[in-house]
Design a protein around this motif. Structure first.
Motif, PDB file in Angstrom:
ATOM      1  N   SER A   1       0.944  -1.056  -0.385  1.00  0.00           N
ATOM      2  CA  SER A   1       0.325   0.091  -0.032  1.00  0.00           C
ATOM      3  C   SER A   1       0.547   1.697   0.131  1.00  0.00           C
ATOM      4  N   ASN A   2       0.042   2.154  -1.193  1.00  0.00           N
ATOM      5  CA  ASN A   2       1.279   3.229  -0.843  1.00  0.00           C
ATOM      6  C   ASN A   2       1.087   4.290   0.390  1.00  0.00           C
ATOM      7  N   GLY A   3       0.950   4.108   2.085  1.00  0.00           N
ATOM      8  CA  GLY A   3       1.140   4.694   2.822  1.00  0.00           C
ATOM      9  C   GLY A   3       0.342   4.643   3.800  1.00  0.00           C
ATOM     10  N   GLY A   4       0.413   3.200   4.139  1.00  0.00           N
ATOM     11  CA  GLY A   4      -0.496   2.863   5.205  1.00  0.00           C
ATOM     12  C   GLY A   4      -1.901   1.381   4.627  1.00  0.00           C
ATOM     13  N   SER A   5      -2.567   0.870   5.700  1.00  0.00           N
ATOM     14  CA  SER A   5      -3.364   0.194   5.768  1.00  0.00           C
ATOM     15  C   SER A   5      -4.872   0.973   5.246  1.00  0.00           C
ATOM     16  N   SER A   6      -5.481   0.103   4.699  1.00  0.00           N
ATOM     17  CA  SER A   6      -7.126   0.375   4.556  1.00  0.00           C
ATOM     18  C   SER A   6      -8.106  -1.207   4.911  1.00  0.00           C
ATOM     19  N   SER A   7      -9.037  -0.667   4.976  1.00  0.00           N
ATOM     20  CA  SER A   7      -9.542  -2.203   4.802  1.00  0.00           C
ATOM     21  C   SER A   7     -10.792  -1.507   3.426  1.00  0.00           C
ATOM     22  N   TRP A   8     -10.398  -0.218   2.579  1.00  0.00           N
ATOM     23  CA  TRP A   8     -11.053  -0.121   1.400  1.00  0.00           C
ATOM     24  C   TRP A   8      -9.952  -0.252   0.207  1.00  0.00           C
ATOM     25  N   ARG A   9     -10.114  -1.023  -0.305  1.00  0.00           N
ATOM     26  CA  ARG A   9      -8.941  -1.137  -1.328  1.00  0.00           C
ATOM     27  C   ARG A   9      -9.502  -1.580  -3.320  1.00  0.00           C
ATOM     28  N   ASP A  10      -9.475  -0.589  -3.811  1.00  0.00           N
ATOM     29  CA  ASP A  10      -9.916  -1.129  -4.756  1.00  0.00           C
ATOM     30  C   ASP A  10      -8.951  -1.247  -6.485  1.00  0.00           C
TER      31      ASP A  10
ATOM     32  N   ASP B   1      -9.109   4.040  -0.259  1.00  0.00           N
ATOM     33  CA  ASP B   1      -9.546   4.963   1.012  1.00  0.00           C
ATOM     34  C   ASP B   1      -8.407   5.319   2.516  1.00  0.00           C
ATOM     35  N   ALA B   2      -9.129   6.052   3.101  1.00  0.00           N
ATOM     36  CA  ALA B   2      -8.589   7.021   3.870  1.00  0.00           C
ATOM     37  C   ALA B   2      -7.102   6.678   4.547  1.00  0.00           C
ATOM     38  N   ILE B   3      -6.898   6.684   3.730  1.00  0.00           N
ATOM     39  CA  ILE B   3      -4.359   7.300   3.160  1.00  0.00           C
ATOM     40  C   ILE B   3      -4.599   8.453   1.925  1.00  0.00           C
ATOM     41  N   SER B   4      -4.288   9.895   2.678  1.00  0.00           N
ATOM     42  CA  SER B   4      -3.946  10.824   2.523  1.00  0.00           C
ATOM     43  C   SER B   4      -3.540  11.041   1.175  1.00  0.00           C
ATOM     44  N   GLY B   5      -3.023   9.934   1.377  1.00  0.00           N
ATOM     45  CA  GLY B   5      -1.768   9.731   0.038  1.00  0.00           C
ATOM     46  C   GLY B   5      -1.955   9.282  -0.767  1.00  0.00           C
TER      47      GLY B   5
END
Length: 549
Positions: free
Chosen positions: A134-143, A156-160
């Protein structure tokens, strides 16, 4: 519509994602629903499972309603790769890629902490090839979606985070698992909840981002490693998911245009995006019982749209999984003609239609397959299922997040939040409709200005007898003055069918579908699209074309 985003809540969501939250609900983070969703995620969180099924000679058939530990009907189990073996985290979205040079099939598997790539060409023994972090952290929402041998990935929920672009042809030479880097990164937005791609036109639609009021952020990806922003759809605010197509349905007023069918939290919203800089909203249709319009898909004739509402089960008195049926005979006036009530009571999440079936990933109820061939009568029936979450079928956020049913082999990929990659094979027997024969060529062919005719070839194999009287030729030609062009279809025996003659039409491009009575021609063989520019001063190229039998 719920349209704004709040930096403070985004930070809260990001911190909660770091605790490995799972699943999705109302996703606009500046609403009470979005805040309640965060709490629901944490309540339903379960650790990843470690149950694996790999290396069986022919998989595990569905017998007497069971395959291994999983309840089933008309769907056989081929393999299960737990998350621990494909990079860890929890599962979310999934897509597939078929290598055009070898025919090998690959799974592109979303996880909270990255994207896994798995060779599923031997579906009983899938091979993990590596991870794109992931580019910058974890997120439950990846598409993710795929276009021209590249994967396009948002979170989602990763600002950059932006949109990662990964060249899938790199997988061809991988022999041991790798940690990959992206080939390109599009930074026109930061977080985005979903992504859709119209593979026919080469435009991506990032949705639920921090731009365009949460509506579709349009990106030109025709040169995959050099994406550029093309427009915004913001009139109706936050869009949760969309399907964008070149429209060939029954409404003559919109044929040949690029149309997006948006699931916009509480409506089905239909938008003409043919002119990317000036999208036009065609319709905004509400429906009885709406709680959270989540996602939907068109039938293959583009007459009907099946919509899933993610929150009508947990919030409603009737807990049965529902699918809302829309008649799109007139795009400006969609009609909700009926609602299918499943025997299961789980939450529906993502569905895709192939042939006469809708393949639904319905959280705790797993993969559910609906026969949609009587949709004109507002009737759907369950043809099969594979329940990857056997412990329960309640309206909670566990189990099947999404699925991918489009491989030529007939296998279906399911990504489970706790389970990981589940590979199954529907066994629908005599009820399986014959597949629609589509053969295409997406290689660019330059058209010389006022020069000789050029051709692009499509080789058709595996069909019996002659071509149909209703053969459809889909043509995508980029040119700065389409009236300069003549366009012909050349059959394998040399017979010529004129699709378009030259004229005075000064508009750009040809994006059209032509019906051809080719019933006197053998279906199999090499068909050609022949294009000639008769006049000087304008240039272009054949972008793609296909035959639909």
């Amino acid at each position: 519509m719920k349209i704004l985003r709040m930096t403070g809540l985004a930070v809260l969501i990001a911190s909660m994602v770091a605790l490995s939250m799972t699943a999705a609900s109302a996703h606009d983070p500046d609403t009470p629903e979005g805040q309640a969703a965060v709490r629901a995620f944490l309540t339903d969180h379960l650790p990843a499972e470690r149950h694996a099924v790999v290396g069986t000679a022919a998989g595990v058939p569905c017998v007497n309603g069971k395959a291994d530990i999983y309840p089933c009907k008309n769907v056989d189990l081929l393999s299960v790769l737990p998350l621990a073996s494909i990079g860890g985290g929890n599962g979310n979205d999934i897509w597939g890629w078929t290598d055009p040079s070898s025919g090998k099939e690959y799974a592109v598997v979303g996880r909270t902490n990255g994207t896994a790539f798995v060779d599923v060409s031997t579906p009983t023994s899938p091979k993990y090839l590596g991870n794109l972090p992931s580019n910058g952290g974890s997120s439950s929402w990846r598409d993710m979606k795929v276009y021209r041998d590249h994967a396009f990935i948002v979170a989602d929920a990763i600002s950059g985070h932006g949109m990662q672009v990964f060249d899938l042809t790199r997988l061809r030479t991988v022999t041991t698992p790798q940690t990959f880097t992206a080939d390109a990164l599009y930074k026109g937005f930061g977080p985005a909840h979903n992504i859709a791609i119209n593979e026919e036109t080469g435009f991506a639609y990032a949705i639920g981002s921090n731009t365009c009021r949460g509506g579709p952020h349009i990106v030109d990806i025709r040169t995959p490693k050099s994406p550029t922003q093309a427009g915004c759809v913001s009139q109706d605010g936050y869009t949760h998911d969309t399907q964008c197509v070149v429209y060939r349905g029954p409404d003559q007023a919109h044929r040949g245009k690029e149309i997006c069918f948006n699931s916009n939290e509480d409506t089905l919203t239909i938008v003409d995006v043919t002119t990317k800089s000036a999208p036009v909203q065609i319709a905004r249709a509400a429906y009885s019982g709406a709680q959270y319009s989540h996602q939907g898909w068109l039938t293959e004739d583009q007459r009907y749209f099946l919509l899933d509402d993610e929150l009508d089960e947990p919030r409603g008195t009737d807990k049965r999984t529902k699918t809302y049926i829309w008649d799109l005979a007139k795009l400006s006036s969609p009609v909700h003609t009926g609602t299918y009530n499943s025997p299961a009571t789980a939450i529906d999440h993502n569905q895709y239609i192939k042939g006469g079936y809708s393949y639904q990933a319905n959280y705790q109820a797993g993969l559910r397959i609906l026969d949609v061939r009587d949709v004109a009568s507002a009737k759907l029936t369950e043809a099969g299922y594979f329940d990857i979450y056997p412990a329960s079928d309640t309206a909670r956020f566990n189990g099947a997040w999404s699925n991918y049913p489009y491989f030529a082999s007939g296998i279906v990929l399911v990504n489970g939040i706790e389970q990981g990659l589940v590979v199954v094979k529907p066994n629908l027997g005599a009820v399986e409709p014959p597949p629609v024969g589509k053969f295409e060529n997406t290689a660019d062919v330059a058209i010389p200005d006022a020069g000789a005719a050029v051709t692009s070839e499509v080789t058709v194999t595996g069909l019996a007898g002659n071509a149909p009287a209703s053969l459809v030729v889909d043509v995508d030609i980029k040119h700065t003055y389409r009236g300069d062009l003549t366009v012909d279809l050349v059959a394998p025996d040399g017979s010529v069918f004129r699709l378009q003659g030259a004229g005075s039409d000064s508009a750009d491009n040809i994006l059209a579908s032509y019906p051809v009575n080719a019933s006197a021609e053998a279906a199999n063989g090499t068909w050609k699209l022949r294009v000639q520019d008769l006049y000087s001063a304008d240039t272009g190229y054949i972008d793609a074309w296909s035959l639909r039998f």
